[in-house]
Scaffold this active site. Structure first.
Site, PDB file in Angstrom:
ATOM      1  N   LYS A 188       0.922  -1.160  -0.002  1.00 21.31           N
ATOM      2  CA  LYS A 188      -0.086   0.193   0.219  1.00 21.31           C
ATOM      3  C   LYS A 188       0.976   1.327  -0.263  1.00 21.31           C
ATOM      4  O   LYS A 188       0.909   1.948   0.953  1.00 21.31           O
ATOM      5  CB  LYS A 188      -0.821  -0.257   1.285  1.00 21.31           C
ATOM      6  CG  LYS A 188      -2.062  -0.943   1.111  1.00 21.31           C
ATOM      7  CD  LYS A 188      -3.413  -0.498   0.209  1.00 21.31           C
ATOM      8  CE  LYS A 188      -4.046   0.823   0.866  1.00 21.31           C
ATOM      9  NZ  LYS A 188      -5.124   1.313  -0.138  1.00 21.31           N
ATOM     10  N   ASP A 221      -5.453  -3.464  -1.986  1.00 23.92           N
ATOM     11  CA  ASP A 221      -6.941  -3.775  -1.992  1.00 23.92           C
ATOM     12  C   ASP A 221      -7.339  -4.086  -3.461  1.00 23.92           C
ATOM     13  O   ASP A 221      -7.979  -4.929  -3.708  1.00 23.92           O
ATOM     14  CB  ASP A 221      -7.342  -2.265  -1.652  1.00 23.92           C
ATOM     15  CG  ASP A 221      -7.060  -1.001  -2.264  1.00 23.92           C
ATOM     16  OD1 ASP A 221      -5.798  -1.058  -2.858  1.00 23.92           O
ATOM     17  OD2 ASP A 221      -7.537   0.011  -2.026  1.00 23.92           O
ATOM     18  N   ASP A 245      -1.160 -12.702   4.740  1.00 25.90           N
ATOM     19  CA  ASP A 245      -1.998 -13.531   5.552  1.00 25.90           C
ATOM     20  C   ASP A 245      -3.489 -13.326   5.108  1.00 25.90           C
ATOM     21  O   ASP A 245      -4.291 -14.357   4.731  1.00 25.90           O
ATOM     22  CB  ASP A 245      -2.283 -12.986   7.083  1.00 25.90           C
ATOM     23  CG  ASP A 245      -2.844 -13.725   8.046  1.00 25.90           C
ATOM     24  OD1 ASP A 245      -3.072 -15.136   7.980  1.00 25.90           O
ATOM     25  OD2 ASP A 245      -3.924 -13.017   8.587  1.00 25.90           O
TER      26      ASP A 245
HETATM   27  C1  IPM Z   1      -1.678 -18.265   9.151  1.00 25.62           C
HETATM   28  C2  IPM Z   1      -2.450 -18.097  10.519  1.00 25.62           C
HETATM   29  C3  IPM Z   1      -1.349 -17.386  11.320  1.00 25.62           C
HETATM   30  C4  IPM Z   1      -0.912 -15.932  11.118  1.00 25.62           C
HETATM   31  C5  IPM Z   1      -2.117 -17.252  13.222  1.00 25.62           C
HETATM   32  C6  IPM Z   1      -2.770 -18.432  13.531  1.00 25.62           C
HETATM   33  C7  IPM Z   1      -1.164 -16.537  13.800  1.00 25.62           C
HETATM   34  O1  IPM Z   1      -3.455 -17.297  10.394  1.00 25.62           O
HETATM   35  O2  IPM Z   1      -0.591 -18.869   9.180  1.00 25.62           O
HETATM   36  O3  IPM Z   1      -2.157 -17.604   7.976  1.00 25.62           O
HETATM   37  O4  IPM Z   1      -1.921 -15.025  11.071  1.00 25.62           O
HETATM   38  O5  IPM Z   1       0.025 -16.126  10.378  1.00 25.62           O
HETATM   39 MG    MG Z   2      -3.967 -16.639   8.189  1.00 24.83          MG
END
Ligand code: IPM
Ligand code: MG
Length: 351
Positions: A188, A221, A245
């Site tokens: 971003k 986004d 993530d």
């Molecule tokens: C992932 C999960 C983890 C993260 C959590 C469980 C801490 O969502 O591996 O994607 O946020 O990295």
């Molecule tokens: Mg995750």
């Protein structure tokens, strides 16, 4: 030479899906030893710590670590460093696993399990390379403070350095060379300095060493939108910890189910960590109905990247494909579902 794997079943559906990966390891009859260690909530209950020292030691010396998933409502109220997730984040950080590879591949047999139209997702093969040891997950300062008058302030810090960006971008460029030859870098930079630095450093590294790879840039986004609109435009996506993530969960659903996606976390050190993208799914834990395929496909990635057994990886992936083609389904991907254990057996039978 004999190889050693550390198994980390963790919490929720973790032990159930791990049991199926173990069946596959045994059925392969390779020269591989394995041991189980505690992490996450299971480790908190047994030792008070989400990442006991002997778990970390064993992981650092293993040829590969296989983790299922951590977390659950039982531990949700605790301080962040006493939560199951701290075990996983600690492993990533302590083992310096900076590059998290999250492939999203649509299997032909599962085309109807996707919520998107078949013509949008058919043949899809995206690789998200998520930075895993920096960014807002680890940045300082962080915390919640009282600022008086009944007001509180919550802070997390998004921070990246040149070398953190360059090493994960290099990994993405190298992976792209061995596949479709395209990298899309996602941030971003329109609102964040850390995003601007990301874009500048990726651009510089590209010009220095990877001009044979096609590089594009996208705001996060817009990337979220484009993944639904025309996912096939992407080959390799490289992005930071938080965007990675989020975007990898989205990419997972293109394939029909979060229960299908494996991942590999690679670093500078010897051992790497292999884990499904899905979480611990406490709502279905202990019911023998979770999909073990992401776990089993994570084992295949371990065979390929860490255990020097690419033919075993091919065998596992073909067996999974055959199982799906034969119509075997767990509840997340189809009607008339079989149990977790039956899915594992079905894969083993086709190895
Ligand atoms: C992932 C999960 C983890 C993260 C959590 C469980 C801490 O969502 O591996 O994607 O946020 O990295
Ligand atoms: Mg995750």
């Amino acid at each position: 030479m004999s190889k050693h794997i550390v198994l980390l079943p963790g919490d929720g559906i973790g032990p159930e899906v791990m049991a199926e990966a173990v069946k596959v390891i045994k059925a392969l009859e390779l020269d591989i030893t394995f041991e189980e260690k505690l992490v996450g909530g299971a480790a908190i209950d047994a030792t008070g710590s989400p990442l006991p020292a002997d778990t970390l030691e064993a992981c650092k010396h293993a040829d590969a670590c296989l983790l299922a998933c951590v977390g659950g409502p039982k531990w949700a109220g605790a301080a962040y460093d006493k939560r199951p997730e701290a075990g996983l984040l600690g492993l990533r950080k302590e083992m310096d696993l900076y590059a998290n590879l999250r492939p999203a591949i649509v299997f032909d047999a599962l085309i109807d399990a996707s919520t998107l139209k078949p013509e949008i997702v058919r043949g899809l093969d995206i690789l998200i390379v998520r930075e895993l040891t920096g960014g807002v997950y680890f940045g300082q300062p962080r915390g919640i403070t009282d600022i008086g008058n009944g007001e509180r302030r919550g802070v997390n810090t998004q921070v990246y350095t040149t070398s953190e960006i360059r090493r994960v971008a290099a990994k993405a460029f190298e992976l792209a060379r061995a596949r479709g030859g395209k990298v899309c870098s996602v941030e971003k930079s329109n609102v964040m300095e850390s995003g601007l630095l990301w874009r500048e450093e990726v651009t510089k590294l590209h010009a220095e060493q990877y001009t044979d790879v096609q590089l594009s840039h996208m705001y996060a986004d817009n990337c979220a939108m484009q993944l639904l609109r025309t996912p096939s435009q992407f080959d390799v996506i490289v992005t930071d910890n938080l965007f990675g993530d989020i975007l990898s969960d989205e990419a997972a659903m293109l394939t029909g189910s979060l229960g299908m996606l494996p991942s590999a976390s690679l670093g500078a050190g010897r051992a790497s960590l292999y884990e499904p993208v899905h979480g611990s799914a406490p709502d279905i834990a202990g019911q023998n109905k979770a999909n073990p395929l992401a776990m089993i496909l994570s084992l295949a990635m371990a065979m390929r990247y860490s255990l020097g057994a690419p033919e075993a990886a091919d065998r596992i992936e073909s067996a999974v494909k055959k199982t799906l083609a034969d119509g075997v389904r767990t509840a997340d991907i189809g009607p008339n579902p079989v149990s977790t254990a039956a899915m594992g057996d079905a894969v083993v039978a086709r190895l």
